[in-house]
Structure formats: structure tokens, C-alpha cells
Write a protein that holds these residues in place. Structure first.
Motif, PDB file in Angstrom:
ATOM      1  N   TRP A  98       0.842  -1.208   0.000  1.00  0.00           N
ATOM      2  CA  TRP A  98       0.000   0.000   0.000  1.00  0.00           C
ATOM      3  C   TRP A  98       0.879   1.262   0.000  1.00  0.00           C
ATOM      4  O   TRP A  98       0.675   2.167  -0.812  1.00  0.00           O
ATOM      5  CB  TRP A  98      -0.900  -0.024   1.233  1.00  0.00           C
ATOM      6  CG  TRP A  98      -1.608   1.264   1.537  1.00  0.00           C
ATOM      7  CD1 TRP A  98      -1.139   2.309   2.263  1.00  0.00           C
ATOM      8  CD2 TRP A  98      -2.919   1.635   1.118  1.00  0.00           C
ATOM      9  NE1 TRP A  98      -2.069   3.319   2.331  1.00  0.00           N
ATOM     10  CE2 TRP A  98      -3.179   2.927   1.629  1.00  0.00           C
ATOM     11  CE3 TRP A  98      -3.913   0.995   0.367  1.00  0.00           C
ATOM     12  CZ2 TRP A  98      -4.379   3.597   1.403  1.00  0.00           C
ATOM     13  CZ3 TRP A  98      -5.101   1.667   0.150  1.00  0.00           C
ATOM     14  CH2 TRP A  98      -5.325   2.945   0.663  1.00  0.00           C
ATOM     15  N   ILE A 164      -7.058  -4.917  -1.878  1.00  0.00           N
ATOM     16  CA  ILE A 164      -6.067  -3.872  -1.629  1.00  0.00           C
ATOM     17  C   ILE A 164      -5.826  -3.043  -2.889  1.00  0.00           C
ATOM     18  O   ILE A 164      -5.793  -1.808  -2.840  1.00  0.00           O
ATOM     19  CB  ILE A 164      -4.762  -4.490  -1.084  1.00  0.00           C
ATOM     20  CG1 ILE A 164      -5.044  -5.100   0.298  1.00  0.00           C
ATOM     21  CG2 ILE A 164      -3.635  -3.460  -1.000  1.00  0.00           C
ATOM     22  CD1 ILE A 164      -4.042  -6.109   0.777  1.00  0.00           C
ATOM     23  N   ILE A 168      -6.542   0.959  -3.440  1.00  0.00           N
ATOM     24  CA  ILE A 168      -5.480   1.828  -3.963  1.00  0.00           C
ATOM     25  C   ILE A 168      -5.962   2.545  -5.224  1.00  0.00           C
ATOM     26  O   ILE A 168      -5.798   3.758  -5.366  1.00  0.00           O
ATOM     27  CB  ILE A 168      -4.209   1.007  -4.279  1.00  0.00           C
ATOM     28  CG1 ILE A 168      -3.531   0.545  -2.983  1.00  0.00           C
ATOM     29  CG2 ILE A 168      -3.220   1.825  -5.127  1.00  0.00           C
ATOM     30  CD1 ILE A 168      -2.447  -0.507  -3.194  1.00  0.00           C
ATOM     31  N   ASN A 184      -8.508   5.021   5.570  1.00  0.00           N
ATOM     32  CA  ASN A 184      -7.939   4.048   4.627  1.00  0.00           C
ATOM     33  C   ASN A 184      -7.122   2.984   5.341  1.00  0.00           C
ATOM     34  O   ASN A 184      -7.199   1.801   5.008  1.00  0.00           O
ATOM     35  CB  ASN A 184      -7.058   4.763   3.593  1.00  0.00           C
ATOM     36  CG  ASN A 184      -7.869   5.328   2.444  1.00  0.00           C
ATOM     37  OD1 ASN A 184      -8.852   4.731   2.027  1.00  0.00           O
ATOM     38  ND2 ASN A 184      -7.466   6.466   1.934  1.00  0.00           N
ATOM     39  N   LEU A 188      -7.897  -0.937   5.295  1.00  0.00           N
ATOM     40  CA  LEU A 188      -6.842  -1.834   4.838  1.00  0.00           C
ATOM     41  C   LEU A 188      -6.557  -2.925   5.866  1.00  0.00           C
ATOM     42  O   LEU A 188      -6.554  -4.120   5.546  1.00  0.00           O
ATOM     43  CB  LEU A 188      -5.576  -1.011   4.564  1.00  0.00           C
ATOM     44  CG  LEU A 188      -4.332  -1.759   4.093  1.00  0.00           C
ATOM     45  CD1 LEU A 188      -4.561  -2.367   2.722  1.00  0.00           C
ATOM     46  CD2 LEU A 188      -3.127  -0.822   4.062  1.00  0.00           C
TER      47      LEU A 188
END
Length: 201
Positions: A98, A164, A168, A184, A188
Motif C-alpha cells: 500500500w 487492496i 489503492i 484508509n 486496509l
């Protein structure tokens, strides 16, 4: 240093300069602005010299994709090696993934085709395979209560990756509408933990 070594070193430097110039253009103007002529202008070479090193723009994109995967592999390897438990390794590796995507936005866009036409890179690129292999090894170690097959590992890898990568992509394509970093990070971590817990249930 002999003349042969000096010539090889100069060729390597020129090749690196071409790739650095291409990345600089992309970082300031975006992927759509990249052209062989612009690269030549930036490093003050003639366009034919650029073609001596790369036959077309696709060749430059391929090398930049390779460079991106090398950086990503280094980041997730370092994240993995800071932990002992497989669950902690998995979370740290995906968080590193990430973080890479936003610290190296242009590379990520190229590697995964976010908001652009992706470089036509096959999954057989060794640098890309290395990233998948590191994540796959840790995913395999998460299976504790049942026998694990290659299909099981592959399915869980794509489950992690799709969630993921999706998050993104939303944030890269709509930067003005993105949620806060704190939200976020929570999304995540919740997603990673949820998938990890599902492996042995």
C-alpha cells in the motif's frame, strides 16, 4: 580502467539517464506526455541515440516496470523480515505494498495499469514473480489446520490483492475524493485481518 570498460560504463550511464528522464517527464506531466522525442530533449540527445538503447517506448516502459517491481520487492521483503508470526508478516507486507503505491504512484500506475493503458507485461517477468512468490510463501504458512494446495494459495493471494488494489485504485484515480489516511489504514487493516482469519475457518 580500460577503454572497453569505459565504453560499457558510459552505455550503462546513458541507459540510466534515459530511464531517469522518462520517469521525470511522467512525474511532472503524466504518462500520456511521455514520448521518445521528449526524453531526447530532456537529456539533450538526438532521438536516434535513444533508439540505439530502446527500440520503442514500450521498451522503456518495460524497463521502468522492472525497476518498479525491484523497489516493491525490496519494500515487502524488509516489512516481512521485521516480524516472526505469519499473520504479522502478512499484514506488514500488504501495508508495505500500500505504501509503495502512493510513494511511487507513477510506477504503480504502470505496473498495474491504473488510470492508463498498462505496459503489456506478462506475469512471467521475474521481478513481478518474485513479489508474488514472497507473498505466496507467507500465505502458505498461514494455513495451519488443513492441507494447502497451489490453488488455495493462489485464491487467497488474489483475494488479498483484489481488495487492496481496488482500494489503492480508488484513491489514485480520485485523489480529491479519497477518504482520510486514517480511514484508509483502518479499512486496509480490517480487510487484511478478515482474509487472514478466513484461511483457517
Amino acid at each position: 580502467m580500460g577503454s572497453k570498460e569505459r565504453i560499457l560504463r558510459l552505455k550503462d550511464e546513458t541507459r540510466t539517464n534515459i530511464l531517469d528522464a522518462a520517469l521525470n517527464i511522467v512525474q511532472t506531466e503524466g504518462w500520456q506526455a511521455l514520448s521518445m522525442r521528449k526524453i531526447a530533449d530532456q537529456i539533450e540527445y538526438t532521438a536516434p541515440i535513444i533508439y540505439e538503447y530502446f527500440s520503442n517506448k514500450e521498451g522503456i516502459l518495460l524497463e521502468l516496470t522492472r525497476r518498479g517491481y525491484l523497489i516493491l520487492a525490496k519494500d515487502i521483503r524488509e516489512a516481512r523480515d521485521k516480524h516472526e508470526l505469519a499473520e504479522d508478516k502478512m499484514e506488514a507486507m500488504w501495508i508495505a505494498y500500500w505504501n509503495f503505491s502512493f510513494a511511487n504512484k507513477e510506477f504503480y500506475q504502470l505496473m498495474y495499469g491504473v488510470d492508463m493503458v498498462c505496459c503489456n507485461v506478462k506475469s512471467s517477468m521475474p521481478e513481478a514473480e518474485n513479489v508474488g512468490a514472497m507473498l505466496g510463501e507467507v500465505i502458505e504458512s498461514l494455513f495451519k489446520k488443513k492441507p494447502v494446495s497451489e490453488d488455495d494459495i493462489c485464491m487467497k493471494y488474489y483475494t488479498y490483492w483484489s481488495i487492496i488494489h481496488g482500494l489503492i485504485s480508488i484513491n489514485l484515480v480520485r485523489p480529491n475524493g479519497r477518504t482520510t489516511d486514517e480511514i484508509n489504514q483502518q479499512i486496509l487493516k480490517d480487510a487484511i485481518k478478515g482474509i487472514t482469519l478466513s484461511i483457517n475457518n
